[in-house]
Design a protein around this motif. Structure first.
Motif, PDB file in Angstrom:
ATOM      1  N   GLU A 248      41.453  47.336  34.753  1.00  0.00           N
ATOM      2  CA  GLU A 248      42.772  46.699  34.714  1.00  0.00           C
ATOM      3  C   GLU A 248      43.831  47.795  34.818  1.00  0.00           C
ATOM      4  N   LEU A 249      44.436  47.942  35.996  1.00  0.00           N
ATOM      5  CA  LEU A 249      45.444  48.965  36.240  1.00  0.00           C
ATOM      6  C   LEU A 249      46.811  48.297  36.283  1.00  0.00           C
ATOM      7  N   GLN A 250      47.529  48.373  35.166  1.00  0.00           N
ATOM      8  CA  GLN A 250      48.813  47.704  35.059  1.00  0.00           C
ATOM      9  C   GLN A 250      49.864  48.640  34.472  1.00  0.00           C
ATOM     10  N   GLY A 251      51.132  48.263  34.666  1.00  0.00           N
ATOM     11  CA  GLY A 251      52.244  49.073  34.172  1.00  0.00           C
ATOM     12  C   GLY A 251      52.538  48.770  32.717  1.00  0.00           C
ATOM     13  N   PHE A 252      51.670  49.238  31.829  1.00  0.00           N
ATOM     14  CA  PHE A 252      51.850  48.959  30.405  1.00  0.00           C
ATOM     15  C   PHE A 252      53.132  49.597  29.864  1.00  0.00           C
ATOM     16  N   THR A 253      53.586  50.644  30.519  1.00  0.00           N
ATOM     17  CA  THR A 253      54.905  51.205  30.240  1.00  0.00           C
ATOM     18  C   THR A 253      55.663  51.243  31.559  1.00  0.00           C
ATOM     19  N   GLY A 254      56.996  51.274  31.477  1.00  0.00           N
ATOM     20  CA  GLY A 254      57.782  51.317  32.702  1.00  0.00           C
ATOM     21  C   GLY A 254      58.581  50.050  32.927  1.00  0.00           C
ATOM     22  N   PRO A 255      58.994  49.788  34.177  1.00  0.00           N
ATOM     23  CA  PRO A 255      59.956  48.721  34.464  1.00  0.00           C
ATOM     24  C   PRO A 255      59.469  47.291  34.279  1.00  0.00           C
ATOM     25  N   LEU A 256      58.158  47.081  34.145  1.00  0.00           N
ATOM     26  CA  LEU A 256      57.637  45.732  33.893  1.00  0.00           C
ATOM     27  C   LEU A 256      57.049  45.601  32.491  1.00  0.00           C
ATOM     28  N   GLU A 257      57.348  46.552  31.636  1.00  0.00           N
ATOM     29  CA  GLU A 257      56.711  46.624  30.323  1.00  0.00           C
ATOM     30  C   GLU A 257      56.809  45.325  29.536  1.00  0.00           C
ATOM     31  N   SER A 258      57.963  44.669  29.579  1.00  0.00           N
ATOM     32  CA  SER A 258      58.132  43.448  28.781  1.00  0.00           C
ATOM     33  C   SER A 258      57.334  42.273  29.328  1.00  0.00           C
ATOM     34  N   MET A 259      56.858  42.383  30.559  1.00  0.00           N
ATOM     35  CA  MET A 259      56.055  41.308  31.163  1.00  0.00           C
ATOM     36  C   MET A 259      54.553  41.523  31.003  1.00  0.00           C
ATOM     37  N   ILE A 260      54.138  42.773  30.805  1.00  0.00           N
ATOM     38  CA  ILE A 260      52.729  43.114  30.910  1.00  0.00           C
ATOM     39  C   ILE A 260      51.878  42.490  29.812  1.00  0.00           C
ATOM     40  N   GLY A 261      52.439  42.239  28.648  1.00  0.00           N
ATOM     41  CA  GLY A 261      51.661  41.613  27.576  1.00  0.00           C
ATOM     42  C   GLY A 261      51.052  40.296  28.023  1.00  0.00           C
ATOM     43  N   ALA A 262      51.876  39.437  28.629  1.00  0.00           N
ATOM     44  CA  ALA A 262      51.381  38.141  29.098  1.00  0.00           C
ATOM     45  C   ALA A 262      50.446  38.302  30.288  1.00  0.00           C
ATOM     46  N   MET A 263      50.753  39.276  31.145  1.00  0.00           N
ATOM     47  CA  MET A 263      49.908  39.497  32.323  1.00  0.00           C
ATOM     48  C   MET A 263      48.530  40.005  31.922  1.00  0.00           C
ATOM     49  N   SER A 264      48.500  40.989  31.040  1.00  0.00           N
ATOM     50  CA  SER A 264      47.221  41.505  30.563  1.00  0.00           C
ATOM     51  C   SER A 264      46.471  40.428  29.781  1.00  0.00           C
ATOM     52  N   GLY A 265      47.224  39.637  29.028  1.00  0.00           N
ATOM     53  CA  GLY A 265      46.596  38.536  28.292  1.00  0.00           C
ATOM     54  C   GLY A 265      45.919  37.556  29.232  1.00  0.00           C
ATOM     55  N   GLY A 266      46.596  37.232  30.348  1.00  0.00           N
ATOM     56  CA  GLY A 266      46.003  36.328  31.319  1.00  0.00           C
ATOM     57  C   GLY A 266      44.736  36.895  31.935  1.00  0.00           C
ATOM     58  N   ALA A 267      44.793  38.173  32.330  1.00  0.00           N
ATOM     59  CA  ALA A 267      43.626  38.807  32.943  1.00  0.00           C
ATOM     60  C   ALA A 267      42.445  38.840  31.992  1.00  0.00           C
ATOM     61  N   ASN A 268      42.701  39.219  30.759  1.00  0.00           N
ATOM     62  CA  ASN A 268      41.609  39.350  29.795  1.00  0.00           C
ATOM     63  C   ASN A 268      41.106  38.009  29.291  1.00  0.00           C
ATOM     64  N   LEU A 269      41.935  36.968  29.416  1.00  0.00           N
ATOM     65  CA  LEU A 269      41.466  35.627  29.075  1.00  0.00           C
ATOM     66  C   LEU A 269      40.339  35.212  30.025  1.00  0.00           C
ATOM     67  N   ALA A 270      40.474  35.568  31.305  1.00  0.00           N
ATOM     68  CA  ALA A 270      39.403  35.258  32.258  1.00  0.00           C
ATOM     69  C   ALA A 270      38.108  35.979  31.886  1.00  0.00           C
ATOM     70  N   VAL A 271      38.229  37.223  31.438  1.00  0.00           N
ATOM     71  CA  VAL A 271      37.058  37.993  31.018  1.00  0.00           C
ATOM     72  C   VAL A 271      36.422  37.372  29.780  1.00  0.00           C
ATOM     73  N   THR A 272      37.259  37.030  28.816  1.00  0.00           N
ATOM     74  CA  THR A 272      36.760  36.412  27.584  1.00  0.00           C
ATOM     75  C   THR A 272      36.019  35.118  27.886  1.00  0.00           C
ATOM     76  N   GLU A 273      36.583  34.332  28.783  1.00  0.00           N
ATOM     77  CA  GLU A 273      35.983  33.056  29.162  1.00  0.00           C
ATOM     78  C   GLU A 273      34.615  33.264  29.811  1.00  0.00           C
ATOM     79  N   ALA A 274      34.547  34.222  30.730  1.00  0.00           N
ATOM     80  CA  ALA A 274      33.282  34.500  31.417  1.00  0.00           C
ATOM     81  C   ALA A 274      32.226  35.034  30.457  1.00  0.00           C
TER      82      ALA A 274
ATOM     83  N   ALA B 224      47.445  28.546  26.230  1.00  0.00           N
ATOM     84  CA  ALA B 224      47.742  28.312  24.810  1.00  0.00           C
ATOM     85  C   ALA B 224      46.473  28.338  23.977  1.00  0.00           C
ATOM     86  N   ALA B 225      45.425  27.726  24.483  1.00  0.00           N
ATOM     87  CA  ALA B 225      44.155  27.716  23.758  1.00  0.00           C
ATOM     88  C   ALA B 225      43.578  29.114  23.607  1.00  0.00           C
TER      89      ALA B 225
END
Length: 357
Positions: free
Chosen positions: A1-27, A259-260
């Motif tokens: 998972e290569l994402q901008g955890f710091t920088g200009p999208l920092e405030s968005m990355i929490g939800a984005m990383s959460g979405g990506a890792n939700l797919a992993v958790t589900e699988a 949400a779940a």
């Protein structure tokens, strides 16, 4: 998972990383992924520093031996990583948010895909909504980046073609200490509305702060890189922007799944991030392997019709279908359908600031 955890999208990355890792958790929870437990390696691309992004991607490929990369985010970094890492190493990269149309012109060897549509689609949509709201005159500022310039070009062309007037258009640099001079120059054009096509956590935020401090503009129009709590909390009600969004049925399903799973499903690109990671997982399942070339060969097959439709929250069933020899059409959270170049068709929603949110 290569994402901008710091920088200009920092405030968005929490939800984005959460979405990506939700797919992993589900699988992983399904126990149906044929290659065992999926472990996610995270790298911080910082979004706008190509050298950092390349170094992080190289580490993932050469040291961590990842089977594919979910990311990067920002378009400039993505272009650099494609050219320096993805193509030379023959590894799949699926970005949830790199939207510059310049990416389409790259020779990516068929290894790069994206679940967010290019700005050649967002720009005209932004213009259409502005005209429909009666906003026929505005100033435009954009991040001096691949993303900002491409979105500004697409927006201004469509806006002026529809009868809108751009009083002044100017780029802004990110991470400056003071944007008062930028705002003064933009306001000199006489427009009351300012379109900000940049990043919520760097230059875009600076432009908004300077404007609010001086009262230079009464309202704002935003591209998706500005849709953030950082932005909405700094301005009055009535300003608005566009962001990628699925149709109502898929959107409601994604909100329920997110949400779940404890994820902010309203976050910009959170759904696209889930889909990017899910496509990697399903392509590996279809390949029956973690081999990088084998995964690449299956991405479009699992992403597109024909096949049994699989939506967000259905990964266990989808994995079962594939392992049983059935063909799936991953619809996912956003209605995934990729063109021959690996780019999503995309759809958009309008979001207005009301009550500081």
């Amino acid at each position: 998972e290569l994402q901008g955890f710091t920088g200009p999208l920092e405030s968005m990355i929490g939800a984005m990383s959460g979405g990506a890792n939700l797919a992993v958790t589900e699988a992983n929870a399904s126990g149906k992924f044929l290659q065992g437990t999926i472990n996610v390696v995270q790298g911080d691309s910082v979004c706008v520093d190509a050298a950092v992004a390349i170094a992080q991607a190289e580490k993932m490929v050469n040291e961590d031996n990842v089977m594919a990369i979910m990311g990067p985010n920002c378009s400039g970094n993505t272009i650099a990583v494609i050219n320096s890492v993805i193509v030379p190493n023959g590894i799949v990269s699926i970005s949830p948010s790199a939207t510059s149309p310049a990416i389409d012109a790259l020779d990516d060897g068929g290894f790069f895909f994206r679940t967010a549509a290019p700005d050649t689609k967002q720009g005209p949509m932004l213009a259409k909504v502005a005209i429909s709201r009666g906003q026929t005159d505005m100033a435009v500022t954009y991040s001096n980046s691949d993303y900002g310039k491409a979105l500004a070009d697409a927006f201004v062309e469509a806006y002026e073609a529809a009868g809108g007037t751009v009083s002044i258009i100017a780029s802004h640099e990110d991470d400056k200490a003071d944007y008062s001079a930028d705002v003064a120059a933009l306001s000199a054009g006489g427009s009351a509305t300012l379109a900000v096509l940049g990043y919520a956590d760097t230059g875009g935020r600076g432009i908004i702060t300077a404007s609010e401090d001086t009262g230079a503009f009464t309202d704002y129009v935003f591209g998706d890189g500005m849709i953030s709590a950082v932005t909405s909390g700094a301005i009055a009600d009535g300003s608005w922007g566009t962001l990628p969004s699925p149709d109502a049925t898929l959107g409601a399903n994604w909100q329920a799944v997110a949400a779940a799973g404890g994820v902010d499903g309203t976050g910009v690109f959170s759904a696209e991030s889930y889909d990017a990671m899910a496509l990697i997982i399903l392509a590996s399942q279809a390949a029956g392997s973690t081999d990088r070339a084998a995964i690449q060969a299956q991405v479009l097959n699992v992403a597109n019709a024909p096949g049994i439709p699989c939506a967000a929250g259905d990964l266990a069933t989808c994995l079962k279908y594939i392992s049983g020899g059935l063909v799936v059409d991953y619809v996912g959270a956003t209605g995934v359908e990729l063109d021959a170049g690996g780019t999503a068709n995309g759809s958009y929603a309008e979001r207005e600031v009301i009550g500081g949110a």
